[in-house]
Design a protein around this motif. Structure first.
Motif, PDB file in Angstrom:
ATOM      1  N   MET A 284     -25.975 -37.544  -5.794  1.00  0.00           N
ATOM      2  CA  MET A 284     -25.983 -36.447  -4.824  1.00  0.00           C
ATOM      3  C   MET A 284     -27.285 -36.432  -4.035  1.00  0.00           C
ATOM      4  SD  MET A 284     -27.052 -33.167  -3.908  1.00  0.00           S
ATOM      5  CE  MET A 284     -27.512 -32.084  -5.269  1.00  0.00           C
ATOM      6  N   LEU A 285     -27.147 -36.148  -2.738  1.00  0.00           N
ATOM      7  CA  LEU A 285     -28.303 -36.056  -1.847  1.00  0.00           C
ATOM      8  C   LEU A 285     -28.114 -34.837  -0.962  1.00  0.00           C
ATOM      9  CD1 LEU A 285     -30.882 -37.515  -0.675  1.00  0.00           C
ATOM     10  CD2 LEU A 285     -29.317 -38.667   0.910  1.00  0.00           C
ATOM     11  N   ARG A 286     -29.124 -33.965  -0.939  1.00  0.00           N
ATOM     12  CA  ARG A 286     -29.044 -32.770  -0.076  1.00  0.00           C
ATOM     13  C   ARG A 286     -30.359 -32.613   0.678  1.00  0.00           C
ATOM     14  NH1 ARG A 286     -27.471 -29.212  -3.608  1.00  0.00           N
ATOM     15  NH2 ARG A 286     -29.524 -28.445  -4.216  1.00  0.00           N
ATOM     16  N   LEU A 287     -30.236 -32.363   1.988  1.00  0.00           N
ATOM     17  CA  LEU A 287     -31.438 -32.226   2.813  1.00  0.00           C
ATOM     18  C   LEU A 287     -31.136 -31.423   4.070  1.00  0.00           C
ATOM     19  CD1 LEU A 287     -30.849 -34.393   5.331  1.00  0.00           C
ATOM     20  CD2 LEU A 287     -31.483 -36.045   3.599  1.00  0.00           C
ATOM     21  N   ALA A 288     -32.191 -30.961   4.708  1.00  0.00           N
ATOM     22  CA  ALA A 288     -32.072 -30.344   6.024  1.00  0.00           C
ATOM     23  C   ALA A 288     -32.157 -31.462   7.049  1.00  0.00           C
ATOM     24  CB  ALA A 288     -33.185 -29.329   6.236  1.00  0.00           C
ATOM     25  N   GLY A 293     -31.888 -29.325  11.630  1.00  0.00           N
ATOM     26  CA  GLY A 293     -32.197 -28.367  10.587  1.00  0.00           C
ATOM     27  C   GLY A 293     -31.005 -27.981   9.727  1.00  0.00           C
ATOM     28  N   GLU A 294     -29.817 -28.486  10.056  1.00  0.00           N
ATOM     29  CA  GLU A 294     -28.612 -28.159   9.287  1.00  0.00           C
ATOM     30  C   GLU A 294     -28.720 -28.695   7.857  1.00  0.00           C
ATOM     31  OE1 GLU A 294     -23.807 -29.243   9.221  1.00  0.00           O
ATOM     32  OE2 GLU A 294     -25.092 -29.973  10.838  1.00  0.00           O
ATOM     33  N   ILE A 295     -28.359 -27.867   6.872  1.00  0.00           N
ATOM     34  CA  ILE A 295     -28.344 -28.317   5.482  1.00  0.00           C
ATOM     35  C   ILE A 295     -27.119 -29.199   5.266  1.00  0.00           C
ATOM     36  CG2 ILE A 295     -28.284 -27.630   3.062  1.00  0.00           C
ATOM     37  CD1 ILE A 295     -30.877 -26.923   4.493  1.00  0.00           C
TER      38      ILE A 295
END
Length: 322
Positions: A284-288, A293-295
């Motif tokens: 899993m990878l999560r970023l802005a 700037g969208e998550i």
């Protein structure tokens, strides 16, 4: 071949109070922090015409920063038609699901045939971005998600986000031994003092490292884990798991040789013997998004070899009444 470099720019409010090395990196983002520091220490950087060789010197709005250096030609990497599994792509970033066996960046013993070479073929303009947009790496035999920047601004934002621990990276692993519960490992990591190809917990010269883990499935002599990195040290998960006595299954560097449970079936024995890489997957990878700037969040299921290993361990549990 080499060329003379003559750069000049005025410090703006955006760089007010920056250290000199930070300001130069901000004003001239095409050049690496390592190269910039070398220039400063070699008396190649001036503030308002005065040589300043202190990277931590503060800069202020309106000052002129100049660089006069000799730019040695860097290694030119070639584009190669190597298949990439692209999970997401837009004008600024792309996310790939890296397979086992694929090195991320050329280096000693791997001059080409890497993710970088594949990126140059897929998107030739990425040559204009330092390190072809690569902002973090996975070990050769670790699978899973990586984000790559397609532009210099995107790369700058992603590197800043990584340093600020604003990018979430979670991994799946199969470790040897049993866990009673989840937890975390906070132990500094540095180069092994004896075996230089290895990393190790090093309380004197190591860098801060923090790994969180939780148990997702228990087997007779192994455990499937979900891990989250707070820092991104080389071999971090592999070293931290070894440090607490739970080497990753199959890890060829840190001693993950097969240790089957008592009474293991021939099928499980064959699966364990045939699994010859660390059982580690960036799931899993999560970023802005660095520009909007969208998550954003992506998931990559277990690769076939790890799924087969997990199923073989599960069947062993069932066979022995677990």
């Amino acid at each position: 071949m080499s060329q003379e470099l003559n750069l000049s720019a005025e410090v703006t409010d955006q760089q007010l109070g920056f250290r000199l090395d930070q300001a130069v990196a901000s004003l001239f983002p095409d050049y690496s922090r390592t190269r910039i520091k070398e220039w400063i220490l070699a008396d190649m950087v001036k503030i308002d015409g005065e040589v300043i060789n202190r990277p931590r010197e503060k800069v202020y709005t309106g000052q002129t920063v100049g660089v006069q250096a000799v730019l040695e030609d860097e290694v030119v990497f070639k584009a190669q038609k190597i298949k990439l599994e692209i999970v997401y792509e837009d004008d600024d970033i792309l996310v790939i699901n890296k397979p086992a066996g694929l090195v991320v960046h050329p280096g000693a013993g791997n001059p080409d045939g890497t993710v970088l070479n594949a990126l140059l073929h897929h998107f030739p303009q990425i040559i204009e971005v330092p390190r072809a947009g690569i902002v973090h790496r996975l070990d050769k035999d670790t699978t899973g998600l990586m984000v790559v920047a397609k532009t210099v601004p995107a790369q700058t934002h992603l590197v800043t986000s990584l340093q600020a621990r604003e990018i979430t990276r979670e991994y799946e692993a199969i470790a040897m031994g049993g866990f009673t519960a989840g937890g975390f490992v906070e132990a500094p990591i540095g180069r092994d003092k004896v075996h230089r190809v290895k990393m190790a917990v090093n309380s004197t010269g190591g860098k801060h490292a923090l790994t969180h883990y939780r148990v997702s499935e228990k087997y007779r002599a192994h455990t499937r884990l979900r891990l989250r990195l707070e820092t991104g040290r080389t071999h971090q998960i592999r070293v931290h798991m070894m440090h607490i006595g739970h080497v990753l299954t199959g890890d060829p560097v840190y001693g993950g040789r097969p240790r089957p449970p008592k009474g293991a079936s021939e099928a499980l024995l064959a699966t364990l013997r045939g699994f010859r890489r660390q059982a580690l997957h960036a799931t899993m990878l999560r970023l802005a998004h660095p520009i909007t700037g969208e998550i954003m969040e992506w998931h990559a299921p277990l690769p076939a070899d790890m799924a087969e290993l997990a199923e073989a361990l599960r069947q062993d549990m069932i066979l022995h009444g677990g």
